[in-house]
Motif scaffolding. Structure first.
Motif, PDB file in Angstrom:
ATOM      1  N   ILE A  86       0.848  -1.207   0.000  1.00 20.58           N
ATOM      2  CA  ILE A  86       0.000   0.000   0.000  1.00 20.58           C
ATOM      3  C   ILE A  86       0.877   1.247   0.000  1.00 20.58           C
ATOM      4  O   ILE A  86       0.657   2.195  -0.760  1.00 20.58           O
ATOM      5  CB  ILE A  86      -0.922   0.003   1.228  1.00 20.58           C
ATOM      6  N   ALA A  87       1.922   1.228   0.848  1.00 19.47           N
ATOM      7  CA  ALA A  87       2.780   2.405   0.935  1.00 19.47           C
ATOM      8  C   ALA A  87       3.460   2.671  -0.404  1.00 19.47           C
ATOM      9  O   ALA A  87       3.640   3.813  -0.806  1.00 19.47           O
ATOM     10  CB  ALA A  87       3.821   2.207   2.026  1.00 19.47           C
ATOM     11  N   ARG A  88       3.820   1.604  -1.111  1.00 15.14           N
ATOM     12  CA  ARG A  88       4.497   1.804  -2.394  1.00 15.14           C
ATOM     13  C   ARG A  88       3.553   2.343  -3.442  1.00 15.14           C
ATOM     14  O   ARG A  88       3.930   3.178  -4.246  1.00 15.14           O
ATOM     15  CB  ARG A  88       5.045   0.474  -2.889  1.00 15.14           C
TER      16      ARG A  88
ATOM     17  N   HIS B 315     -17.319   4.555  -7.790  1.00 13.70           N
ATOM     18  CA  HIS B 315     -18.501   3.730  -7.583  1.00 13.70           C
ATOM     19  C   HIS B 315     -18.192   2.294  -7.987  1.00 13.70           C
ATOM     20  O   HIS B 315     -17.576   2.045  -9.025  1.00 13.70           O
ATOM     21  CB  HIS B 315     -19.664   4.281  -8.421  1.00 13.70           C
ATOM     22  N   ASN B 316     -18.640   1.356  -7.164  1.00 15.38           N
ATOM     23  CA  ASN B 316     -18.436  -0.060  -7.469  1.00 15.38           C
ATOM     24  C   ASN B 316     -19.673  -0.608  -8.177  1.00 15.38           C
ATOM     25  O   ASN B 316     -20.715  -0.782  -7.577  1.00 15.38           O
ATOM     26  CB  ASN B 316     -18.174  -0.819  -6.154  1.00 15.38           C
ATOM     27  N   ASP B 317     -19.563  -0.891  -9.464  1.00 11.01           N
ATOM     28  CA  ASP B 317     -20.696  -1.381 -10.256  1.00 11.01           C
ATOM     29  C   ASP B 317     -20.720  -2.900 -10.369  1.00 11.01           C
ATOM     30  O   ASP B 317     -21.573  -3.462 -11.056  1.00 11.01           O
ATOM     31  CB  ASP B 317     -20.594  -0.847 -11.701  1.00 11.01           C
ATOM     32  N   SER B 318     -19.765  -3.565  -9.761  1.00  7.81           N
ATOM     33  CA  SER B 318     -19.538  -4.957 -10.143  1.00  7.81           C
ATOM     34  C   SER B 318     -20.522  -5.937  -9.512  1.00  7.81           C
ATOM     35  O   SER B 318     -20.592  -7.069  -9.943  1.00  7.81           O
ATOM     36  CB  SER B 318     -18.113  -5.350  -9.760  1.00  7.81           C
ATOM     37  N   GLY B 319     -21.272  -5.515  -8.466  1.00  8.14           N
ATOM     38  CA  GLY B 319     -22.162  -6.473  -7.813  1.00  8.14           C
ATOM     39  C   GLY B 319     -21.389  -7.429  -6.912  1.00  8.14           C
ATOM     40  O   GLY B 319     -21.946  -8.391  -6.394  1.00  8.14           O
ATOM     41  N   ARG B 320     -20.107  -7.199  -6.753  1.00 11.00           N
ATOM     42  CA  ARG B 320     -19.284  -8.006  -5.852  1.00 11.00           C
ATOM     43  C   ARG B 320     -18.497  -7.083  -4.954  1.00 11.00           C
ATOM     44  O   ARG B 320     -18.316  -5.913  -5.254  1.00 11.00           O
ATOM     45  CB  ARG B 320     -18.283  -8.833  -6.677  1.00 11.00           C
ATOM     46  N   TRP B 321     -18.028  -7.627  -3.846  1.00  9.97           N
ATOM     47  CA  TRP B 321     -17.145  -6.836  -2.989  1.00  9.97           C
ATOM     48  C   TRP B 321     -15.857  -6.539  -3.739  1.00  9.97           C
ATOM     49  O   TRP B 321     -15.324  -7.389  -4.446  1.00  9.97           O
ATOM     50  CB  TRP B 321     -16.789  -7.625  -1.728  1.00  9.97           C
ATOM     51  N   VAL B 322     -15.344  -5.349  -3.576  1.00 10.12           N
ATOM     52  CA  VAL B 322     -13.982  -5.061  -4.021  1.00 10.12           C
ATOM     53  C   VAL B 322     -13.164  -4.913  -2.738  1.00 10.12           C
ATOM     54  O   VAL B 322     -13.196  -3.880  -2.083  1.00 10.12           O
ATOM     55  CB  VAL B 322     -13.913  -3.766  -4.851  1.00 10.12           C
ATOM     56  N   PRO B 323     -12.448  -5.971  -2.334  1.00 11.91           N
ATOM     57  CA  PRO B 323     -11.787  -5.928  -1.033  1.00 11.91           C
ATOM     58  C   PRO B 323     -10.574  -5.005  -0.992  1.00 11.91           C
ATOM     59  O   PRO B 323     -10.140  -4.607   0.069  1.00 11.91           O
ATOM     60  CB  PRO B 323     -11.360  -7.379  -0.805  1.00 11.91           C
ATOM     61  N   ASP B 324     -10.062  -4.657  -2.156  1.00 10.66           N
ATOM     62  CA  ASP B 324      -8.834  -3.858  -2.158  1.00 10.66           C
ATOM     63  C   ASP B 324      -8.805  -3.034  -3.438  1.00 10.66           C
ATOM     64  O   ASP B 324      -8.499  -3.546  -4.507  1.00 10.66           O
ATOM     65  CB  ASP B 324      -7.624  -4.813  -2.093  1.00 10.66           C
ATOM     66  N   LEU B 325      -9.174  -1.766  -3.321  1.00 10.75           N
ATOM     67  CA  LEU B 325      -9.243  -0.906  -4.504  1.00 10.75           C
ATOM     68  C   LEU B 325      -8.260   0.239  -4.310  1.00 10.75           C
ATOM     69  O   LEU B 325      -8.297   0.942  -3.305  1.00 10.75           O
ATOM     70  CB  LEU B 325     -10.668  -0.359  -4.658  1.00 10.75           C
ATOM     71  N   ARG B 326      -7.372   0.434  -5.275  1.00 14.23           N
ATOM     72  CA  ARG B 326      -6.384   1.517  -5.177  1.00 14.23           C
ATOM     73  C   ARG B 326      -6.472   2.349  -6.446  1.00 14.23           C
ATOM     74  O   ARG B 326      -6.438   1.809  -7.549  1.00 14.23           O
ATOM     75  CB  ARG B 326      -4.979   0.946  -5.026  1.00 14.23           C
ATOM     76  N   ILE B 327      -6.605   3.653  -6.270  1.00 16.78           N
ATOM     77  CA  ILE B 327      -6.779   4.528  -7.426  1.00 16.78           C
ATOM     78  C   ILE B 327      -5.717   5.621  -7.412  1.00 16.78           C
ATOM     79  O   ILE B 327      -5.459   6.221  -6.371  1.00 16.78           O
ATOM     80  CB  ILE B 327      -8.174   5.179  -7.401  1.00 16.78           C
ATOM     81  N   VAL B 328      -5.095   5.828  -8.554  1.00 16.55           N
ATOM     82  CA  VAL B 328      -4.192   6.969  -8.707  1.00 16.55           C
ATOM     83  C   VAL B 328      -4.765   7.808  -9.835  1.00 16.55           C
ATOM     84  O   VAL B 328      -4.795   7.379 -10.982  1.00 16.55           O
ATOM     85  CB  VAL B 328      -2.761   6.503  -9.048  1.00 16.55           C
ATOM     86  N   GLY B 340      -3.460  17.570  -0.385  1.00 19.70           N
ATOM     87  CA  GLY B 340      -4.127  16.278  -0.476  1.00 19.70           C
ATOM     88  C   GLY B 340      -3.341  15.337  -1.369  1.00 19.70           C
ATOM     89  O   GLY B 340      -2.201  15.607  -1.718  1.00 19.70           O
ATOM     90  N   SER B 341      -3.977  14.223  -1.712  1.00 19.89           N
ATOM     91  CA  SER B 341      -3.271  13.240  -2.538  1.00 19.89           C
ATOM     92  C   SER B 341      -4.207  12.707  -3.605  1.00 19.89           C
ATOM     93  O   SER B 341      -5.369  12.430  -3.346  1.00 19.89           O
ATOM     94  CB  SER B 341      -2.788  12.093  -1.655  1.00 19.89           C
ATOM     95  N   PRO B 342      -3.702  12.566  -4.842  1.00 21.28           N
ATOM     96  CA  PRO B 342      -4.531  11.992  -5.901  1.00 21.28           C
ATOM     97  C   PRO B 342      -4.606  10.474  -5.799  1.00 21.28           C
ATOM     98  O   PRO B 342      -5.125   9.831  -6.687  1.00 21.28           O
ATOM     99  CB  PRO B 342      -3.807  12.423  -7.170  1.00 21.28           C
ATOM    100  N   ARG B 343      -4.063   9.911  -4.740  1.00 21.87           N
ATOM    101  CA  ARG B 343      -4.097   8.463  -4.560  1.00 21.87           C
ATOM    102  C   ARG B 343      -5.094   8.122  -3.477  1.00 21.87           C
ATOM    103  O   ARG B 343      -5.184   8.801  -2.461  1.00 21.87           O
ATOM    104  CB  ARG B 343      -2.713   7.965  -4.131  1.00 21.87           C
ATOM    105  N   HIS B 344      -5.823   7.048  -3.691  1.00 23.53           N
ATOM    106  CA  HIS B 344      -6.816   6.669  -2.706  1.00 23.53           C
ATOM    107  C   HIS B 344      -6.941   5.158  -2.661  1.00 23.53           C
ATOM    108  O   HIS B 344      -6.867   4.493  -3.692  1.00 23.53           O
ATOM    109  CB  HIS B 344      -8.160   7.295  -3.078  1.00 23.53           C
ATOM    110  N   GLY B 345      -7.101   4.626  -1.465  1.00 20.04           N
ATOM    111  CA  GLY B 345      -7.292   3.194  -1.332  1.00 20.04           C
ATOM    112  C   GLY B 345      -8.499   2.929  -0.457  1.00 20.04           C
ATOM    113  O   GLY B 345      -8.692   3.613   0.541  1.00 20.04           O
TER     114      GLY B 345
END
Lengths: 152, 660
Positions: A86-88, B315-328, B340-345
């Motif tokens: 995550i940090a990376r 938004h999660n459209d998949s109808g399933r859990w997304v256990p780990d989503l990371r966006i840049v 702030g940061s353009p990264r989000h998890g």
């Protein structure tokens, strides 16, 4: 977060001198690895933890404790590696905790469940096992490892 | 040219992010079915024997147990050995926070000096280029700092090593270098200096800087080396196994081997849960891909340098859990993240949404967001999917131009035949006295010198200096080589150029001159000279949005022998040229001199993008100063515009040394 499994592992092997030594060194390396975000250091630390598990196992320590220590070492790697990942990819920040929590919760539940299954199985097994049963179990496990490519 | 090439390679590196191959990588199945089935069968039979021991005899040999133990230990050691050479594989998202589109002048020199060099041959070639460039700079500096020296005496001083008191710097160009003692070499190694060549170059540049850059502040002997260019292979658009569970099998095998061989049940108990956990990771499903992202930008037309707030809804459209989503988020290259940061998890339930906010900042221009770089993982983290999510909502930010309406611009004398405000040497109607001439019939009464007539000396007519308008063409250097800045945070020379050109354009329109503009760029831009409000509106649109003034450097090469004749055909014969260029390569100064030689009076406004943090940067600064001096000698007016200086002050400073 990584501290919890590290401590569990340490406590589980605390009864054996050599094992504890390895475990302490491993724990320190693992914590430093997480702090620096270096997988190599973490890997060395977790290897140390597993080495301590094998040592106390060979020393004939209480099987339940050995199993707990092994799972704790596994969780140390899992949670710490996830934190580094995550940090990376995202950098550090308060909002990253959610991701780490979700993953850790999943892993802990699975690991504790697996431990419970094995421990319960162990406790209900009669002590005077026929040797063939043991051989078959072992051969089966031996074959399972290469079969699980992901862990090889 | 080298600077340009360097820029191009940098630009190519930037765009490598764009050109990622979208291939679906095949993942090997995590479980091998045949061996898995055999293993499970054996375990099953083992359990049966555990419950019904009477099914088998007790004659089975202990040998089997030991055999298994040995095999397990050997396999365990083998897998551990392989694990030590494997690493976890995960994607590396781009560093979007501050993707700079500029370079510091002289960074090529630094790279040539310090490497890395792919081969020994490259090192020798690089050294040859460094020596050549340094020799030229030294000759030019010596030529311009001392009056009595001619070319041949400079050459002689260089080869004799007598041009400086520093023996090491002197030896650099000398034909017979003095032998270095072993002690000197050991001293170099002790001080951690790279090698003799680099050290000599540092001394030569230091000597030149002392002579030519009197106000030099930084001491680069102790400054950290510039970071090496690392080229990362981007792995985007893939589904991959992260390999983070590797090695657990090895530990399980070692535990089984030791446990079986030594008869320790504790070790067998360790192997069980470890294998179960690996089994869980192996059965984990691929993470979903159906994520939608909407971006809201406020404001989309900010003032120069203003911060822009960006909100991203996921938004999660998949109808399933997304256990780990990371966006840049795809922050435009050339904008920096201010807050702030353009990264989000996050973790998203089916149908759930989340949002995050950050702010970005730039000086000017139009910036387009890229789609967001998204990484999803399954709960165990065994599979990672990397893709680019199409992003709805706002995509672009266009900075408004705010020209200084009070600005004035000192023009050269060449004027057109239209009435304006440039004082000419032509006598006629006007305000400032020019001369007196004999009366001709038809001269206006108001201009007859009545004092002279009263003295009985006959009729004479007063002449005043005529005021006419000038035709000015602003020439903006936006070739790749002009995308330079003193450091990565600072606005590039092109940013300053466009802002200053807008100010000058406005100022000239205000003083009734006719203004046009052209871009020295492979992307080309031409606005013929004109006047009036509509003309300003046209220019404003070009400054803000024309691709020639983009914040991204052009990727094509600029060919002056094609572009310059085309430009000359378009230029009105009475035009004067105001050229904006950082003058960080020889091409720019040669263009300026050519146009000046073709009879267009030339004023060069040169935003200074140089720095003296490293040896190469100091060389870059010295070379640029030498170019300015060459242009001044060619009768061009030169304004050396320092960073953070107001343009009006720079004019003021420069005007003091202009003769006309």
């Amino acid at each position: 977060m990584t501290l919890v499994p590290v401590v569990v592992c340490l406590v589980s092997v605390a009864g054996n001198g050599a094992g504890l030594l390895f475990a302490i060194a491993g724990a320190l390396a693992a914590l430093v690895g997480v702090e620096l975000g270096r997988r190599l250091v973490l890997g060395v630390g977790v290897a140390g933890l597993f080495a301590s598990v094998l040592i106390v196992g060979v020393a004939g320590y209480d099987p339940a404790f050995v199993a707990v220590a092994g799972i704790a070492a596994l969780l140390t790697w899992d949670i710490a590696d996830h934190a580094i990942s995550i940090a990376r990819q995202l950098g550090t920040g308060p909002d990253r905790r959610r991701l780490l929590l979700a993953h850790s919760a999943g892993s802990v539940i699975v690991a504790v469940g697996a431990l419970a299954v094995v421990l319960v199985g162990f406790s209900v097994t009669p002590r005077d096992l026929p040797l063939l049963a043991v051989v078959l179990l072992l051969a089966g496990l031996l074959a399972l490892v290469p079969a699980l490519r992901i862990g090889r | 040219m080298t600077g340009q090439r360097e820029m191009l390679s940098d630009a190519a590196e930037e765009s490598a992010f764009e050109e990622d191959v979208e291939t679906e990588q095949r993942i090997e199945p995590f479980i091998s079915p045949v061996i898995g089935a055999i293993g499970s069968l054996l375990v099953g039979v083992g359990f049966v024997v555990v419950w019904k021991p009477s099914l088998v005899g007790t004659s089975t040999e202990y040998l089997a147990v030991y055999a298994i133990s040995v095999v397990a230990i050997i396999a365990g050691i083998w897998y551990s050995y392989r694990r030590t050479f494997a690493s976890v594989s995960e994607s590396t998202p781009p560093t979007v926070e501050a993707r700079s589109t500029t370079s510091v002048p002289g960074s090529t020199f630094d790279r040539l000096l310090r490497g890395p060099f792919p081969s020994q041959g490259d090192r020798i070639k690089a050294r040859r280029r460094v020596s050549k460039r340094l020799r030229q700079a030294t000759i030019d500096v010596l030529d311009s700092t001392s009056t009595d020296r001619d070319a041949s005496s400079i050459e002689a001083a260089l080869s004799a090593g007598t041009w400086t008191d520093d023996p090491m710097a002197g030896d650099f160009f000398a034909e017979e270098a003095t032998e270095r003692t072993l002690r000197d070499r050991i001293e170099n190694v002790r001080l951690g200096r790279p090698n003799l060549f680099v050290l000599s170059v540092e001394r030569v540049v230091g000597e030149l800087a002392d002579r030519y850059l009197p106000d030099r502040a930084t001491d680069w002997y102790n400054s950290p080396e510039t970071s090496a260019n690392t080229r990362r292979r981007s792995t985007f658009g893939t589904v991959r196994s992260t390999g983070r569970w590797r090695g657990l099998g090895a530990i399980a095998l070692l535990a089984i081997g030791l446990g079986a061989g030594l008869g320790k049940p504790g070790l067998l108990l360790v192997a069980g849960p470890l294998l179960l956990v690996v089994g869980y990771a192996a059965m984990d499903v691929e993470p979903p891909q159906s994520i939608t992202i909407e971006r809201t930008v406020e404001p989309t037309d900010p003032d120069p340098g203003e911060r822009v707030q960006v909100r991203v809804d996921v938004h999660n459209d998949s109808g399933r859990w997304v256990p780990d989503l990371r966006i840049v988020d795809g922050v435009p290259a050339g904008m920096t993240v201010a807050d702030g940061s353009p990264r989000h998890g996050t973790v998203l339930r089916p149908g759930a949404s989340t949002w995050f906010e950050y702010s970005v900042q730039a000086e000017r221009g139009t910036h387009t967001f890229e789609s967001a770089y998204t990484i999803t993982r399954n709960l165990s983290g065994s599979i990672e999917r990397t893709f680019r999510t199409a992003t709805e909502g706002d995509r672009a930010i266009t900075y408004r131009l705010q020209p200084d309406f009070e600005a004035t611009f000192p023009l050269r004398q060449q004027a057109s035949s239209h009435v304006g405000r440039v004082l000419t040497d032509v006598g006629g109607s006007g305000l400032e006295f020019h001369s007196v001439r004999e009366y001709r019939s038809g001269d206006p009464l108001s201009r007859i010198d009545w004092n002279r007539a009263a003295q009985g000396q006959g009729l004479a007519t007063l002449q005043f200096r005529e005021e006419r308008s000038a035709t000015v063409v602003l020439l903006l250097d936006t070739r790749a080589a002009a995308y330079v800045a003193p450091d990565e945070e600072a606005p590039s020379a092109v940013d300053r150029t466009v802002q200053a050109a807008a100010d000058v354009f406005r100022a000239l329109l205000n003083s009734d001159d006719r203004v046009g503009m052209a871009a020295l760029s492979p992307r080309g831009c031409w606005l013929p000279p004109g006047a009036g409000h509509v003309h300003w509106a046209r220019a404003e649109a070009l400054f803000a949005k024309d691709p020639a003034f983009s914040t991204q450097p052009p990727t094509q090469a600029f060919h002056p022998h094609v572009r310059l004749p085309k430009l000359r055909k378009r230029l009105p014969s009475d035009a004067q040229i105001v050229m904006f260029s950082p003058l960080c390569d020889d091409e720019s100064s040669s263009i300026a001199r050519q146009l000046q030689a073709h009879g267009y009076p030339m004023t060069v406004i040169s935003p200074d993008p140089t720095s003296d943090g490293t040896v190469g940067q100091t060389v870059g600064r010295i070379e640029r100063k030498l170019r300015l001096s060459t242009l001044r000698k060619a009768d061009a007016r030169v304004v050396d515009w320092q960073p953070a200086e107001r343009l009006a002050l720079a004019f003021d400073r420069a005007q003091r040394r202009w003769s006309r």
